[in-house]
Write a protein that holds these residues in place. Structure first.
Motif, PDB file in Angstrom:
ATOM      1  N   ALA A   1       0.761  -1.232   0.024  1.00 21.91           N
ATOM      2  CA  ALA A   1       0.050   0.053  -0.110  1.00 21.91           C
ATOM      3  C   ALA A   1       0.760   1.292  -0.117  1.00 21.91           C
ATOM      4  O   ALA A   1       0.759   2.254  -0.790  1.00 21.91           O
ATOM      5  N   VAL A   2       2.022   1.194   0.784  1.00 18.14           N
ATOM      6  CA  VAL A   2       2.961   2.446   0.831  1.00 18.14           C
ATOM      7  C   VAL A   2       3.423   2.466  -0.501  1.00 18.14           C
ATOM      8  O   VAL A   2       3.597   3.661  -0.804  1.00 18.14           O
ATOM      9  N   ARG A   3       3.810   1.553  -1.112  1.00 16.85           N
ATOM     10  CA  ARG A   3       4.721   1.641  -2.300  1.00 16.85           C
ATOM     11  C   ARG A   3       3.881   2.077  -3.470  1.00 16.85           C
ATOM     12  O   ARG A   3       4.250   3.119  -4.457  1.00 16.85           O
ATOM     13  N   LYS A   4       2.604   1.648  -3.531  1.00 16.86           N
ATOM     14  CA  LYS A   4       1.555   2.253  -4.791  1.00 16.86           C
ATOM     15  C   LYS A   4       1.385   3.734  -4.185  1.00 16.86           C
ATOM     16  O   LYS A   4       1.240   4.449  -5.284  1.00 16.86           O
ATOM     17  N   ALA A   5       0.889   3.801  -3.122  1.00 17.40           N
ATOM     18  CA  ALA A   5       0.776   5.538  -2.877  1.00 17.40           C
ATOM     19  C   ALA A   5       1.962   6.380  -3.154  1.00 17.40           C
ATOM     20  O   ALA A   5       1.848   7.324  -3.786  1.00 17.40           O
ATOM     21  N   ALA A   6       3.121   5.803  -2.865  1.00 19.02           N
ATOM     22  CA  ALA A   6       4.182   6.912  -2.867  1.00 19.02           C
ATOM     23  C   ALA A   6       4.525   6.864  -4.449  1.00 19.02           C
ATOM     24  O   ALA A   6       4.905   7.713  -5.126  1.00 19.02           O
ATOM     25  N   ASN A   7       4.365   5.661  -5.391  1.00 18.26           N
ATOM     26  CA  ASN A   7       4.576   5.544  -6.668  1.00 18.26           C
ATOM     27  C   ASN A   7       3.657   6.506  -7.405  1.00 18.26           C
ATOM     28  O   ASN A   7       4.055   7.067  -8.303  1.00 18.26           O
TER      29      ASN A   7
ATOM     30  N   PRO B   1      12.670  14.769   0.121  1.00 19.31           N
ATOM     31  CA  PRO B   1      12.390  13.309   1.338  1.00 19.31           C
ATOM     32  C   PRO B   1      11.228  13.789   2.251  1.00 19.31           C
ATOM     33  O   PRO B   1      10.246  12.812   2.478  1.00 19.31           O
ATOM     34  N   ALA B   2      10.805  15.021   2.626  1.00 21.47           N
ATOM     35  CA  ALA B   2       9.953  15.007   3.578  1.00 21.47           C
ATOM     36  C   ALA B   2       8.331  14.809   2.874  1.00 21.47           C
ATOM     37  O   ALA B   2       7.527  14.798   3.477  1.00 21.47           O
ATOM     38  N   ALA B   3       8.323  15.022   1.423  1.00 20.67           N
ATOM     39  CA  ALA B   3       7.051  14.572   0.717  1.00 20.67           C
ATOM     40  C   ALA B   3       6.642  13.230   1.147  1.00 20.67           C
ATOM     41  O   ALA B   3       5.357  12.919   1.066  1.00 20.67           O
TER      42      ALA B   3
END
Length: 65
Positions: free
Chosen positions: A38-44, A53-55
């Motif tokens: 879920a984190v990878r999809k959201a970040a991608n 990096p704060a984003a």
């Protein structure tokens, strides 16, 4: 014990000083896999290589709501 469960056991033991039985380690490994995806999809979808990096923290905060 597969690699993901072994990794979960190592992290729990080495970083947290905790020990779990094999059943709970399998559950933790499955939970981490779902959260990681879920984190990878959201970040991608929302971040690029050149973003501050704060984003990343901002994306996580928005997704948690």
């Amino acid at each position: 014990m597969d690699d993901k469960i072994r990794l979960a056991a190592g992290i729990a033991k080495q970083l947290q000083g905790l020990s779990y039985d094999d059943k709970r380690l399998a559950e933790i490994a499955a939970e981490v896999e779902v959260l990681n995806e879920a984190v990878r999809k959201a970040a991608n979808q929302r971040l690029t290589f050149d973003d501050d990096p704060a984003a990343f923290a901002s994306v996580l905060a928005k997704e948690a709501k």
